[in-house]
Design a protein around this motif. Structure first.
Motif, mmCIF file in Angstrom:
data_model
loop_
_atom_site.group_PDB
_atom_site.id
_atom_site.type_symbol
_atom_site.label_atom_id
_atom_site.label_comp_id
_atom_site.label_asym_id
_atom_site.label_seq_id
_atom_site.Cartn_x
_atom_site.Cartn_y
_atom_site.Cartn_z
ATOM 1 N N LEU B 278 0.820 -1.218 0.000
ATOM 2 C CA LEU B 278 0.000 0.000 0.000
ATOM 3 C C LEU B 278 0.851 1.264 0.000
ATOM 4 O O LEU B 278 0.529 2.229 -0.701
ATOM 5 C CB LEU B 278 -0.926 -0.013 1.218
ATOM 6 N N VAL B 279 1.907 1.290 0.776
ATOM 7 C CA VAL B 279 2.738 2.493 0.815
ATOM 8 C C VAL B 279 3.412 2.697 -0.538
ATOM 9 O O VAL B 279 3.465 3.822 -1.050
ATOM 10 C CB VAL B 279 3.763 2.427 1.963
ATOM 11 N N ASN B 280 3.885 1.617 -1.139
ATOM 12 C CA ASN B 280 4.482 1.746 -2.478
ATOM 13 C C ASN B 280 3.456 2.223 -3.497
ATOM 14 O O ASN B 280 3.766 3.022 -4.383
ATOM 15 C CB ASN B 280 5.075 0.405 -2.933
ATOM 16 N N ALA B 281 2.214 1.741 -3.355
ATOM 17 C CA ALA B 281 1.175 2.116 -4.320
ATOM 18 C C ALA B 281 0.736 3.565 -4.146
ATOM 19 O O ALA B 281 0.334 4.208 -5.112
ATOM 20 C CB ALA B 281 -0.035 1.188 -4.169
ATOM 21 N N THR B 282 0.795 4.069 -2.915
ATOM 22 C CA THR B 282 0.266 5.414 -2.662
ATOM 23 C C THR B 282 1.335 6.499 -2.592
ATOM 24 O O THR B 282 1.018 7.686 -2.690
ATOM 25 C CB THR B 282 -0.537 5.442 -1.346
ATOM 26 N N GLU B 283 2.577 6.107 -2.432
ATOM 27 C CA GLU B 283 3.631 7.116 -2.253
ATOM 28 C C GLU B 283 3.760 8.061 -3.463
ATOM 29 O O GLU B 283 3.984 9.256 -3.270
ATOM 30 C CB GLU B 283 4.968 6.446 -1.923
ATOM 31 N N PRO B 284 3.649 7.568 -4.704
ATOM 32 C CA PRO B 284 3.755 8.520 -5.826
ATOM 33 C C PRO B 284 2.721 9.646 -5.733
ATOM 34 O O PRO B 284 3.037 10.808 -6.000
ATOM 35 C CB PRO B 284 3.498 7.642 -7.061
ATOM 36 N N VAL B 285 1.502 9.305 -5.319
ATOM 37 C CA VAL B 285 0.472 10.339 -5.197
ATOM 38 C C VAL B 285 0.789 11.238 -4.007
ATOM 39 O O VAL B 285 0.713 12.470 -4.096
ATOM 40 C CB VAL B 285 -0.920 9.701 -5.025
ATOM 41 N N ARG B 286 1.167 10.608 -2.883
ATOM 42 C CA ARG B 286 1.470 11.374 -1.675
ATOM 43 C C ARG B 286 2.584 12.368 -1.951
ATOM 44 O O ARG B 286 2.520 13.545 -1.608
ATOM 45 C CB ARG B 286 1.871 10.397 -0.562
ATOM 46 N N LYS B 287 3.612 11.866 -2.631
ATOM 47 C CA LYS B 287 4.768 12.721 -2.904
ATOM 48 C C LYS B 287 4.417 13.777 -3.954
ATOM 49 O O LYS B 287 4.723 14.958 -3.792
ATOM 50 C CB LYS B 287 5.903 11.840 -3.438
ATOM 51 N N GLY B 288 3.754 13.345 -5.022
ATOM 52 C CA GLY B 288 3.448 14.255 -6.126
ATOM 53 C C GLY B 288 2.497 15.372 -5.707
ATOM 54 O O GLY B 288 2.685 16.527 -6.068
ATOM 55 N N VAL B 289 1.483 14.997 -4.932
ATOM 56 C CA VAL B 289 0.463 15.986 -4.578
ATOM 57 C C VAL B 289 0.901 16.848 -3.391
ATOM 58 O O VAL B 289 0.672 18.054 -3.380
ATOM 59 C CB VAL B 289 -0.874 15.283 -4.254
ATOM 60 N N PHE B 290 1.528 16.237 -2.399
ATOM 61 C CA PHE B 290 1.805 16.957 -1.145
ATOM 62 C C PHE B 290 3.276 17.288 -0.932
ATOM 63 O O PHE B 290 3.607 18.099 -0.076
ATOM 64 C CB PHE B 290 1.310 16.120 0.049
ATOM 65 N N GLY B 291 4.167 16.631 -1.659
ATOM 66 C CA GLY B 291 5.595 16.740 -1.368
ATOM 67 C C GLY B 291 6.176 18.128 -1.552
ATOM 68 O O GLY B 291 7.174 18.471 -0.931
ATOM 69 N N TRP B 292 5.556 18.944 -2.382
ATOM 70 C CA TRP B 292 6.119 20.273 -2.672
ATOM 71 C C TRP B 292 5.612 21.334 -1.689
ATOM 72 O O TRP B 292 6.126 22.454 -1.667
ATOM 73 C CB TRP B 292 5.731 20.706 -4.101
ATOM 74 N N MET B 293 4.650 20.983 -0.877
ATOM 75 C CA MET B 293 4.034 21.993 0.017
ATOM 76 C C MET B 293 4.917 22.226 1.231
ATOM 77 O O MET B 293 5.186 21.303 2.003
ATOM 78 C CB MET B 293 2.652 21.509 0.454
ATOM 79 N N ARG B 294 5.337 23.459 1.431
ATOM 80 C CA ARG B 294 6.211 23.785 2.560
ATOM 81 C C ARG B 294 5.410 24.607 3.581
ATOM 82 O O ARG B 294 4.730 25.566 3.222
ATOM 83 C CB ARG B 294 7.416 24.614 2.093
ATOM 84 N N PRO B 295 5.525 24.294 4.862
ATOM 85 C CA PRO B 295 4.797 25.044 5.888
ATOM 86 C C PRO B 295 5.202 26.514 5.915
ATOM 87 O O PRO B 295 6.350 26.849 5.617
ATOM 88 C CB PRO B 295 5.203 24.354 7.188
ATOM 89 N N ARG B 296 4.232 27.355 6.303
ATOM 90 C CA ARG B 296 4.509 28.795 6.374
ATOM 91 C C ARG B 296 4.059 29.327 7.729
ATOM 92 O O ARG B 296 3.457 30.387 7.809
ATOM 93 C CB ARG B 296 3.728 29.530 5.282
ATOM 94 N N GLY B 297 4.356 28.568 8.778
ATOM 95 C CA GLY B 297 3.831 28.902 10.096
ATOM 96 C C GLY B 297 4.083 30.330 10.524
ATOM 97 O O GLY B 297 3.204 31.028 11.018
ATOM 98 N N SER B 298 5.334 30.793 10.332
ATOM 99 C CA SER B 298 5.668 32.106 10.880
ATOM 100 C C SER B 298 5.299 33.228 9.923
ATOM 101 O O SER B 298 5.344 34.397 10.318
ATOM 102 C CB SER B 298 7.163 32.165 11.193
ATOM 103 N N THR B 299 4.934 32.914 8.688
ATOM 104 C CA THR B 299 4.588 33.992 7.748
ATOM 105 C C THR B 299 3.090 34.027 7.446
ATOM 106 O O THR B 299 2.650 34.865 6.682
ATOM 107 C CB THR B 299 5.356 33.832 6.418
ATOM 108 N N GLN B 300 2.323 33.118 8.058
ATOM 109 C CA GLN B 300 0.888 33.144 7.802
ATOM 110 C C GLN B 300 0.205 33.943 8.911
ATOM 111 O O GLN B 300 0.719 34.064 10.025
ATOM 112 C CB GLN B 300 0.332 31.708 7.745
ATOM 113 N N ASN B 301 -0.937 34.524 8.588
ATOM 114 C CA ASN B 301 -1.692 35.223 9.635
ATOM 115 C C ASN B 301 -3.141 34.752 9.686
ATOM 116 O O ASN B 301 -4.032 35.465 10.147
ATOM 117 C CB ASN B 301 -1.628 36.736 9.415
ATOM 118 N N VAL B 302 -3.339 33.535 9.192
ATOM 119 C CA VAL B 302 -4.691 32.961 9.226
ATOM 120 C C VAL B 302 -4.992 32.436 10.629
ATOM 121 O O VAL B 302 -6.039 32.695 11.203
ATOM 122 C CB VAL B 302 -4.807 31.827 8.184
#
Lengths: 80, 506
Positions: B278-302
């Motif tokens: 399952l991890v091998n089957a889902t990792e491409p999607v996990r990485k492709g969809v979410f892997g580029w997202m970087r947290p912005r905790g200190s620069t967000q004001n939401v």
């Protein structure tokens, strides 16, 4: 809040595998709050089986209640 | 062959049936791990709007661990069942990815072929017509076959709602529970009502979908069954083959049910094998969809101080004497006198021992973020500490051959995969996670020293991931070559024992 917790270890018997561990813990989870138990772990090392519970120092779990809960799960015993 | 029911339509309908069953069953597995729903983001005991457990929880923080709230579902009901949230999440991810793909193919072809006109209403007359149909059904009669061209108005409204509103809602609220999305696009999750809002809305959408399925399948068999069955099986309108169609439908339903049950028992027969697949089957999607997202905790004001939660669950409780007398002695000494953390390089065997004061001298990074446990609870806090990428250089540059950072705890794991005596809790982060600004060794929460039950004096934060990566009561942080060489080889205590994925971005 900074509550200090302690562990108590009991010798148990009757666990044959992971499914038995889950059955026992499911019954214990039902009595956790009333007994002041915060966490429970079953450890198996060879023939030795123990139940380790974490609780507040002034709320020592009732052995009889734990034994009853284990008995409800199946043929599992609290030894000491 | 009737043009209203081409083979692609019938195929996608069958695939949808298989996948939605997997989604529902794996979703119930996930819900059983924390069978409570909230609207408020601190998910405090007693504030649930709905719960599926009679268990009472203590109102005091830090005296119980959230794993105790797990319920065990039968493998015939859940995928896979028996308190396996890790595998449940992977099945859910795989099924969701395939379901979304199937749905997109269906919608593209629906519009490309013009068949969308059969489903999407193009006249306001659909509403009075649908109302008339509803009245007929409520009087236990059925509309005449001439109303179905091939669908009647009530069906058109129903299908349009399910395909274009309900299904996308399930996807959008599901994505809203991803820590990677929340930490990169906090406005999106806040718009859903936060993590608990997304979770509750996702549940409501599931109930609506399940209700639709029951109604839809029921009406297929109760209202002009012969016509429905030949449409679905043969794409035909000649009801002469209705008997054959019924036989095929019944066999198909039985086979699909058996397939669903097989997935559960196959998973349970060898959970490590299931994890690997399952991890091998889902990792491409996990990485492709979410892997580029970087947290912005200190620069967000939401998320601001107004969002800070009044209650914070925990998973795992502080070390006791049988786990670490050293930690207890430092705890009881006042201001953690004697407490140390070791940063090290397992490849070259070097290390450096630091105190809490040493950490406090390093650049302090502060931000507000919501913590989520993969079980489903959440809490928002203001965290402060030192970025890992500011801490580890105290040892020197990244060692050659070092691909990961391993963090371990003074505390022991709650459970090992094979129930052997507990070993220190640990987690591993990769270089992407290491380099994120909000991957921090935190020593303050909400402007005060970190609480005991939340990891005092220092714990890991990896805001792009779920909480199982965030080691509490940290003892050492070390460069390693490969996490396969440690523990059971899956990259962390919760990966080893509960078969979570190394990548915890959703």
């Amino acid at each position: 809040m900074n509550t200090h917790l302690v562990s108590t270890t009991y010798r148990i018997a009757g666990i044959r595998g992971d499914l038995d561990v889950k059955w026992v813990l499911q019954e214990l989870f039902d009595i956790f709050t009333e007994q002041g138990i915060g966490q429970a772990t079953v450890e198996i090392a060879g023939d030795e089986q123990v139940l380790v519970v974490k609780h507040k120092p002034d709320q020592v779990p009732d052995r009889k209640v734990i034994a009853e809960a284990m008995g409800k799960a199946g043929n599992f015993q609290l030894l000491d | 062959m009737n043009p209203d029911f081409p083979i692609w339509l019938r195929a996608s309908h069958l695939i949808n049936f298989v996948l939605i069953g997997m989604l529902l069953r794996s979703g119930w597995e996930i819900l059983s791990s924390l069978p409570r729903l909230w609207w408020s983001n601190d998910s405090a005991p007693g504030k649930e709007w709905l719960k599926f457990t009679k268990r009472e929880l203590p109102k005091e923080e830090g005296v119980y661990t959230s794993l105790m709230d797990e319920k065990s579902l039968h493998p015939l009901l859940a995928l896979p069942g028996r308190e396996n949230i890790g595998l449940g999440r992977h099945w859910h991810g795989l099924a969701a990815s395939l379901w979304l793909l199937n749905g997109l193919v269906y919608v593209v072809l629906l519009f490309a072929t013009g068949l969308w006109r059969r489903i999407i209403p193009t006249s306001w007359e659909v509403f009075p017509d649908a109302w008339d149909s509803l009245l007929v059904y409520l009087s236990f009669r059925t509309p005449g076959i001439e109303h179905f061209t091939p669908y009647d108005s009530l069906q058109m409204l129903g299908y349009t709602f399910v395909v274009f509103i309900l299904a996308p809602s399930m996807v959008l609220t599901g994505l809203g529970m991803s820590p990677a999305i929340r930490s990169r696009f906090p406005w999106y999750v806040k718009a859903l009502g936060g993590h608990q809002g997304a979770r509750s809305l996702h549940f409501i959408a599931m109930v609506l979908m399940a209700g639709f399925i029951v109604m839809h399948v029921g009406l297929v068999f109760l209202v002009h069954r012969e016509n429905n069955l030949v449409h679905m099986v043969f794409g035909d309108v000649d009801t002469a083959r209705a008997g054959q169609a019924l036989f095929i439908v019944v066999i198909t339903i039985v086979l699909v049910l058996l397939f669903w049950f097989f997935l559960s028992y196959w998973s349970l027969a060898d959970r490590v094998r299931a994890h690997k697949f399952l991890v091998n089957a889902t990792e491409p999607v996990r990485k492709g969809v979410f892997g580029w997202m970087r947290p912005r905790g200190s620069t967000q004001n939401v998320y601001t101080e107004k969002d800070i939660s009044g209650f914070h669950w925990t998973n795992g409780l502080p070390p006791t004497a049988e786990e670490s007398q050293e930690w207890l002695d430092a705890r009881d000494s006042g201001d953690w006198h004697g407490w140390t953390i070791t940063i090290g390089d397992d490849i070259n065997g070097t290390e450096k021992v630091l105190t809490l004061d040493d950490l406090r001298k390093l650049p302090k990074h502060e931000y507000i973020a919501t913590h989520t446990c993969m079980q489903g609870w959440s809490a928002t806090s203001k965290w402060a500490g030192v970025k890992l990428k500011d801490l580890m250089p105290l040892l020197g540059p990244r060692p050659e051959g070092a691909n990961y950072i391993m963090i371990d705890s003074y505390g022991l794991a709650q459970k090992m995969y094979d129930n052997r005596p507990r070993e220190p809790f640990y987690a591993v982060v990769d270089m992407d996670m290491y380099n994120e600004d909000d991957t921090v060794l935190a020593y303050e929460r909400n402007g005060k020293p970190l609480e005991l039950h939340l990891g005092a004096p220092a714990r890991l934060r990896v805001e792009s991931n779920h909480g199982y990566k965030m080691v509490k009561w940290v003892k050492s942080i070390r460069w390693i070559k490969d996490y396969a060489d440690y523990g059971d080889g899956r990259g962390g205590t919760r990966e080893d024992s509960a078969l979570q994925a190394f990548n915890g971005r959703i």
